[in-house]
Design a protein around this motif. Structure first.
Motif, PDB file in Angstrom:
ATOM      1  N   CYS A   8       0.871  -1.185   0.000  1.00 19.37           N
ATOM      2  CA  CYS A   8       0.000   0.000   0.000  1.00 19.37           C
ATOM      3  C   CYS A   8       0.907   1.233   0.000  1.00 19.37           C
ATOM      4  CB  CYS A   8      -0.891  -0.013   1.243  1.00 19.37           C
ATOM      5  SG  CYS A   8      -1.971   1.415   1.359  1.00 19.37           S
ATOM      6  N   ILE A  19      -4.453  -0.290   4.282  1.00 18.83           N
ATOM      7  CA  ILE A  19      -5.443  -1.354   4.003  1.00 18.83           C
ATOM      8  C   ILE A  19      -5.262  -2.481   5.013  1.00 18.83           C
ATOM      9  CG2 ILE A  19      -5.549  -0.908   1.510  1.00 18.83           C
ATOM     10  CD1 ILE A  19      -3.764  -3.426   1.094  1.00 18.83           C
ATOM     11  N   ASP A  41      -5.031  -6.204   4.476  1.00 25.64           N
ATOM     12  CA  ASP A  41      -4.854  -7.149   3.379  1.00 25.64           C
ATOM     13  C   ASP A  41      -5.115  -8.556   3.904  1.00 25.64           C
ATOM     14  OD1 ASP A  41      -2.387  -8.054   0.928  1.00 25.64           O
ATOM     15  OD2 ASP A  41      -4.356  -7.191   0.619  1.00 25.64           O
ATOM     16  N   SER A  54       0.511  -0.348   4.938  1.00 26.31           N
ATOM     17  CA  SER A  54       0.284   1.096   4.827  1.00 26.31           C
ATOM     18  C   SER A  54       1.494   1.774   4.208  1.00 26.31           C
ATOM     19  CB  SER A  54       0.011   1.697   6.216  1.00 26.31           C
ATOM     20  OG  SER A  54       1.199   1.646   6.994  1.00 26.31           O
ATOM     21  N   THR A 100     -10.077  -0.926   2.522  1.00 26.86           N
ATOM     22  CA  THR A 100      -9.298   0.298   2.752  1.00 26.86           C
ATOM     23  C   THR A 100      -9.633   0.877   4.130  1.00 26.86           C
ATOM     24  OG1 THR A 100     -10.985   1.683   1.679  1.00 26.86           O
ATOM     25  CG2 THR A 100      -9.208   0.799   0.290  1.00 26.86           C
ATOM     26  N   VAL A 116      -6.882   5.574  -1.134  1.00 30.95           N
ATOM     27  CA  VAL A 116      -5.862   4.527  -0.944  1.00 30.95           C
ATOM     28  C   VAL A 116      -5.323   4.064  -2.295  1.00 30.95           C
ATOM     29  CG1 VAL A 116      -5.647   2.077  -0.361  1.00 30.95           C
ATOM     30  CG2 VAL A 116      -6.633   3.672   1.288  1.00 30.95           C
ATOM     31  N   GLU A 117      -4.011   3.909  -2.358  1.00 29.75           N
ATOM     32  CA  GLU A 117      -3.383   3.333  -3.547  1.00 29.75           C
ATOM     33  C   GLU A 117      -2.677   2.035  -3.164  1.00 29.75           C
ATOM     34  OE1 GLU A 117      -2.168   7.682  -5.287  1.00 29.75           O
ATOM     35  OE2 GLU A 117      -1.501   5.914  -6.424  1.00 29.75           O
ATOM     36  N   VAL A 118      -2.994   0.983  -3.905  1.00 26.50           N
ATOM     37  CA  VAL A 118      -2.386  -0.331  -3.684  1.00 26.50           C
ATOM     38  C   VAL A 118      -1.634  -0.707  -4.959  1.00 26.50           C
ATOM     39  CG1 VAL A 118      -2.850  -2.787  -3.257  1.00 26.50           C
ATOM     40  CG2 VAL A 118      -4.178  -1.027  -2.064  1.00 26.50           C
TER      41      VAL A 118
END
Ligand SMILES: Cc1cn([C@H]2C[C@H](O)[C@@H](COP(=O)(O)OP(=O)(O)O[C@H]3O[C@H](C)C(=O)[C@H](O)[C@H]3O)O2)c(=O)[nH]c1=O
Length: 190
Positions: A76, A81, A83, A104, A123, A128-130
């Motif tokens: 992330c 997140i 996961d 994170s 999220t 949020v970007e994964v």
């Protein structure tokens, strides 16, 4: 890079080293040499990047079946997140068992989710970007899903929005584990 087994021994937690200085920090987030040195012989062929605007967006539980099954190396890079990986290998002594790990931008940790395991995340913040590496290419004909809230798995997703998580139509209609196909078989500890 610290590489540790999770409570599902094939699912690994990776913590890259960060070199801090007055400007901030630097980190090698992936090294084929480190992976080979750890005995992780996976060829990564595709990088994915997803953005989820709303906190409480849940993507999963997904897999790709053979001949395009995917190992995933997940991190992330913005926000945080939870996961999750679930053992989806028929005959596994841990079939249907799950593990979760908070990933994170702040902790920089990564989760290695091998072929044969369902993957999903929720999220824990907005925007949020994964980003994650896959060991095979996207193959929609091999794409599969299992219900995120299957009581037969019993994942603790933490605090979700009152009206439930933000889901894709695909995820809303996913089958329960008991009704899902069995595309993977347990072949002993890797
Ligand atoms: C996965 C993927 C999707 N797409 C296209 C197909 C759709 O038009 C769009 C969104 O796909 P989808 O709704 O399947 O995206 P997610 O719900 O984030 O699915 C992923 O989320 C969970 C957490 C996973 O582990 C898998 O990588 C994957 O299933 O991107 C591509 O073009 N290439 C791809 O590799």
């Amino acid at each position: 890079m610290l590489i540790e087994a999770s409570t599902l021994p094939e699912v690994l937690i990776l913590t890259p080293r960060r070199f801090g200085d007055a400007r901030g920090w630097f980190s090698e987030t992936f090294s084929a040499r480190v992976m080979a040195g750890a005995g992780i012989g996976i060829d990564w062929v595709q990088d994915n990047h997803s953005f989820s605007a709303v906190q409480g967006t849940l993507r999963g539980l997904h897999y790709q079946s053979h001949p395009h099954a995917q190992d995933k190396l997940v991190r992330c890079t913005r926000g945080a997140i939870l996961d999750v990986a679930v053992d989806f290998r028929a005959g596994s002594p841990r079939f249907g068992q799950w593990v979760s790990q908070r990933l994170s931008a702040e902790n920089g940790q990564q989760l290695l989710v091998p072929k044969g395991f369902l993957h999903g995340f929720v999220t824990l913040s907005p925007d949020v970007e994964v980003q994650y590496k896959c060991s095979d290419f996207y193959a929609p004909d091999c794409d599969g899903a299992v219900r995120w809230d299957d009581p037969g798995i019993g994942i603790d997703w933490g605090d979700l929005p009152e009206g439930g998580p933000v889901l894709s139509d695909k995820d809303k209609g996913a089958p329960l584990l008991k009704d899902a196909p069995r595309p993977f078989r347990y072949e002993g500890m890797k």
